[in-house]
Design a protein around this motif. Structure first.
Motif, PDB file in Angstrom:
ATOM      1  N   VAL A 116       0.840  -1.200   0.000  1.00 35.80           N
ATOM      2  CA  VAL A 116       0.000   0.000   0.000  1.00 35.80           C
ATOM      3  C   VAL A 116       0.876   1.251   0.000  1.00 35.80           C
ATOM      4  O   VAL A 116       0.635   2.199  -0.758  1.00 35.80           O
ATOM      5  N   LEU A 117       1.923   1.258   0.824  1.00 36.05           N
ATOM      6  CA  LEU A 117       2.814   2.420   0.868  1.00 36.05           C
ATOM      7  C   LEU A 117       3.487   2.647  -0.477  1.00 36.05           C
ATOM      8  O   LEU A 117       3.685   3.793  -0.900  1.00 36.05           O
ATOM      9  N   GLY A 118       3.847   1.560  -1.155  1.00 38.89           N
ATOM     10  CA  GLY A 118       4.452   1.689  -2.477  1.00 38.89           C
ATOM     11  C   GLY A 118       3.512   2.377  -3.454  1.00 38.89           C
ATOM     12  O   GLY A 118       3.939   3.189  -4.293  1.00 38.89           O
ATOM     13  N   ARG A 119       2.220   2.066  -3.364  1.00 37.53           N
ATOM     14  CA  ARG A 119       1.228   2.710  -4.225  1.00 37.53           C
ATOM     15  C   ARG A 119       1.048   4.187  -3.832  1.00 37.53           C
ATOM     16  O   ARG A 119       0.783   5.034  -4.691  1.00 37.53           O
ATOM     17  N   LEU A 120       1.153   4.486  -2.540  1.00 30.33           N
ATOM     18  CA  LEU A 120       1.009   5.867  -2.085  1.00 30.33           C
ATOM     19  C   LEU A 120       2.008   6.785  -2.770  1.00 30.33           C
ATOM     20  O   LEU A 120       1.699   7.938  -3.106  1.00 30.33           O
ATOM     21  N   ARG A 121       3.206   6.295  -2.980  1.00 27.21           N
ATOM     22  CA  ARG A 121       4.263   7.138  -3.532  1.00 27.21           C
ATOM     23  C   ARG A 121       3.963   7.576  -4.956  1.00 27.21           C
ATOM     24  O   ARG A 121       4.573   8.512  -5.470  1.00 27.21           O
ATOM     25  N   GLY A 122       3.006   6.903  -5.601  1.00 22.89           N
ATOM     26  CA  GLY A 122       2.625   7.299  -6.947  1.00 22.89           C
ATOM     27  C   GLY A 122       1.553   8.368  -6.993  1.00 22.89           C
ATOM     28  O   GLY A 122       1.216   8.861  -8.078  1.00 22.89           O
ATOM     29  N   LEU A 123       1.006   8.756  -5.839  1.00 22.09           N
ATOM     30  CA  LEU A 123      -0.023   9.784  -5.798  1.00 22.09           C
ATOM     31  C   LEU A 123       0.603  11.174  -5.943  1.00 22.09           C
ATOM     32  O   LEU A 123       1.745  11.403  -5.531  1.00 22.09           O
ATOM     33  N   PRO A 124      -0.137  12.143  -6.520  1.00 21.76           N
ATOM     34  CA  PRO A 124       0.411  13.498  -6.691  1.00 21.76           C
ATOM     35  C   PRO A 124       0.820  14.137  -5.362  1.00 21.76           C
ATOM     36  O   PRO A 124       1.846  14.806  -5.278  1.00 21.76           O
ATOM     37  N   SER A 125      -0.002  13.984  -4.327  1.00 20.71           N
ATOM     38  CA  SER A 125       0.311  14.527  -3.001  1.00 20.71           C
ATOM     39  C   SER A 125       0.091  13.421  -1.980  1.00 20.71           C
ATOM     40  O   SER A 125      -0.954  13.379  -1.309  1.00 20.71           O
ATOM     41  N   PRO A 126       1.037  12.503  -1.853  1.00 17.47           N
ATOM     42  CA  PRO A 126       0.819  11.349  -0.964  1.00 17.47           C
ATOM     43  C   PRO A 126       0.692  11.767   0.493  1.00 17.47           C
ATOM     44  O   PRO A 126       1.395  12.682   0.952  1.00 17.47           O
ATOM     45  N   PRO A 127      -0.217  11.133   1.237  1.00 16.91           N
ATOM     46  CA  PRO A 127      -0.323  11.421   2.667  1.00 16.91           C
ATOM     47  C   PRO A 127       0.874  10.847   3.418  1.00 16.91           C
ATOM     48  O   PRO A 127       1.577   9.962   2.912  1.00 16.91           O
ATOM     49  N   ARG A 128       1.103  11.345   4.604  1.00 21.88           N
ATOM     50  CA  ARG A 128       2.104  10.731   5.467  1.00 21.88           C
ATOM     51  C   ARG A 128       1.615   9.352   5.872  1.00 21.88           C
ATOM     52  O   ARG A 128       0.413   9.062   5.815  1.00 21.88           O
ATOM     53  N   ALA A 129       2.534   8.499   6.306  1.00 23.12           N
ATOM     54  CA  ALA A 129       2.161   7.123   6.631  1.00 23.12           C
ATOM     55  C   ALA A 129       2.860   6.664   7.897  1.00 23.12           C
ATOM     56  O   ALA A 129       4.038   6.973   8.122  1.00 23.12           O
ATOM     57  N   ILE A 130       2.124   5.930   8.720  1.00 20.95           N
ATOM     58  CA  ILE A 130       2.656   5.272   9.909  1.00 20.95           C
ATOM     59  C   ILE A 130       2.379   3.780   9.767  1.00 20.95           C
ATOM     60  O   ILE A 130       1.260   3.372   9.441  1.00 20.95           O
ATOM     61  N   VAL A 131       3.399   2.976   9.995  1.00 22.62           N
ATOM     62  CA  VAL A 131       3.282   1.521   9.909  1.00 22.62           C
ATOM     63  C   VAL A 131       3.092   0.944  11.305  1.00 22.62           C
ATOM     64  O   VAL A 131       3.777   1.349  12.253  1.00 22.62           O
ATOM     65  N   MET A 132       2.172  -0.015  11.419  1.00 25.34           N
ATOM     66  CA  MET A 132       1.949  -0.737  12.681  1.00 25.34           C
ATOM     67  C   MET A 132       2.235  -2.216  12.419  1.00 25.34           C
ATOM     68  O   MET A 132       1.751  -2.772  11.433  1.00 25.34           O
ATOM     69  N   SER A 133       2.997  -2.861  13.295  1.00 32.89           N
ATOM     70  CA  SER A 133       3.242  -4.288  13.094  1.00 32.89           C
ATOM     71  C   SER A 133       3.856  -4.907  14.344  1.00 32.89           C
ATOM     72  O   SER A 133       4.591  -4.246  15.079  1.00 32.89           O
ATOM     73  N   GLY A 134       3.549  -6.184  14.547  1.00 35.42           N
ATOM     74  CA  GLY A 134       4.240  -6.958  15.573  1.00 35.42           C
ATOM     75  C   GLY A 134       5.480  -7.619  15.009  1.00 35.42           C
ATOM     76  O   GLY A 134       6.240  -8.265  15.737  1.00 35.42           O
TER      77      GLY A 134
END
Length: 284
Positions: free
Chosen positions: A70-88
């Motif tokens: 999903v984050l990889g796809r975000l980088r293709g947006l004209p104005s990508p939102p900031r992102a926080i990853v959650m994981s164990g």
């Protein structure tokens, strides 16, 4: 695609666990955020195609598409939102994968909703326009990054690399993390001159019985005589002389970084120019 008012705080929350979504959405809404939920990566992309978000809060391991995809796809947006990853999952490939995809935070599960709300606030408050952090190596025992010389990038890298030492005793983990942070801040401030176009090169190496950080900055290096502004360079018998030196130079309070690193390290080795340092901590 719809529009939102400038400064609006709309968050896309993506997690395949309904309980986690409910808990976090409730906490974020209480904090004043507008929250849209998605149950997996594919649903998240559908939401991103129809709405604009200030931030995406995303789990890693989900059906159909992972959070990193999903984050990889975000980088293709004209104005990508900031992102926080959650994981164990704090495996190096996962943590550094989040760095590679330009996540601004990594939150390790389990967590408290209050901690997530705090991280969201920090991410949305940032106005950094620094170039991306570059991943040169993401091997489990050798992580190497090129980091723009900004305090925010340094703090981000510190937070991410702290996840890689989760198997160490907490006291040791905190001490090593503090030493690394001080050395890195020195590198971006004094070597990189807080110019994001100048890069600091960082390597994290993990052996069976040793942990190593190698930090190289783009500056000319320093001499021992240049450390009047630092606690490590004060004259004998005058432990606060560097306070006055920093005030004369118009520097922020501090100057203890090198002294702290020396006290924590088992070995602290500089190259001849003193613009590259190796920090070593023996384990076990």
């Amino acid at each position: 695609m719809d529009t939102i008012a400038p400064g609006a705080k709309r968050i896309l929350l993506v997690d395949d666990e309904p309980g986690v979504r409910t808990l976090l959405a409730r906490a974020l809404r209480r904090a004043g955020y507008e929250v849209v939920c998605a149950g997996d990566g594919a649903e998240a992309l559908e939401q991103l195609e129809s709405q604009r978000f200030a931030l995406v809060l995303v789990d890693v391991w989900m059906p159909r598409l992972t959070g990193l995809e999903v984050l990889g796809r975000l980088r293709g947006l004209p104005s990508p939102p900031r992102a926080i990853v959650m994981s164990g999952d704090d495996a190096p490939a996962t943590v550094i994968g989040a760095v590679r995809e330009q996540a601004c935070q990594f939150i390790r599960k389990p967590f408290s909703p209050e901690a997530v709300v705090e991280k969201v606030g920090q991410a949305l408050a940032s106005a950094s326009a620094a170039p991306p952090i570059e991943v040169l190596s993401a091997a489990p025992d050798w992580v190497e990054l090129l980091v723009p010389s900004s305090r925010e990038c340094a703090e981000r890298v510190h937070e991410f690399l702290m996840q890689l030492k989760a198997d160490l005793p907490q006291e040791l983990r905190d001490a090593v993390g503090q030493a690394f942070r001080e050395l890195l801040l020195n590198a971006v401030e004094w070597g990189g001159r807080l110019d994001p176009s100048r890069k600091v090169r960082i390597a994290y190496l993990r052996g069976k019985r040793v942990l190593v950080y190698r930090i190289a900055d783009p500056g000319p290096g320093f001499r021992a005589d240049d450390l009047a502004h630092a606690a490590a360079g004060h004259p004998p018998g005058d432990p606060i002389a560097h306070f006055e030196a920093r005030e004369r130079l118009g520097l922020r309070p501090g100057g203890f970084g090198l002294l702290i690193a020396r006290q924590i390290a088992d070995e602290l080795i500089y190259n001849e120019a003193r613009n590259e340092v190796v920090f070593m901590k023996y384990l076990g």
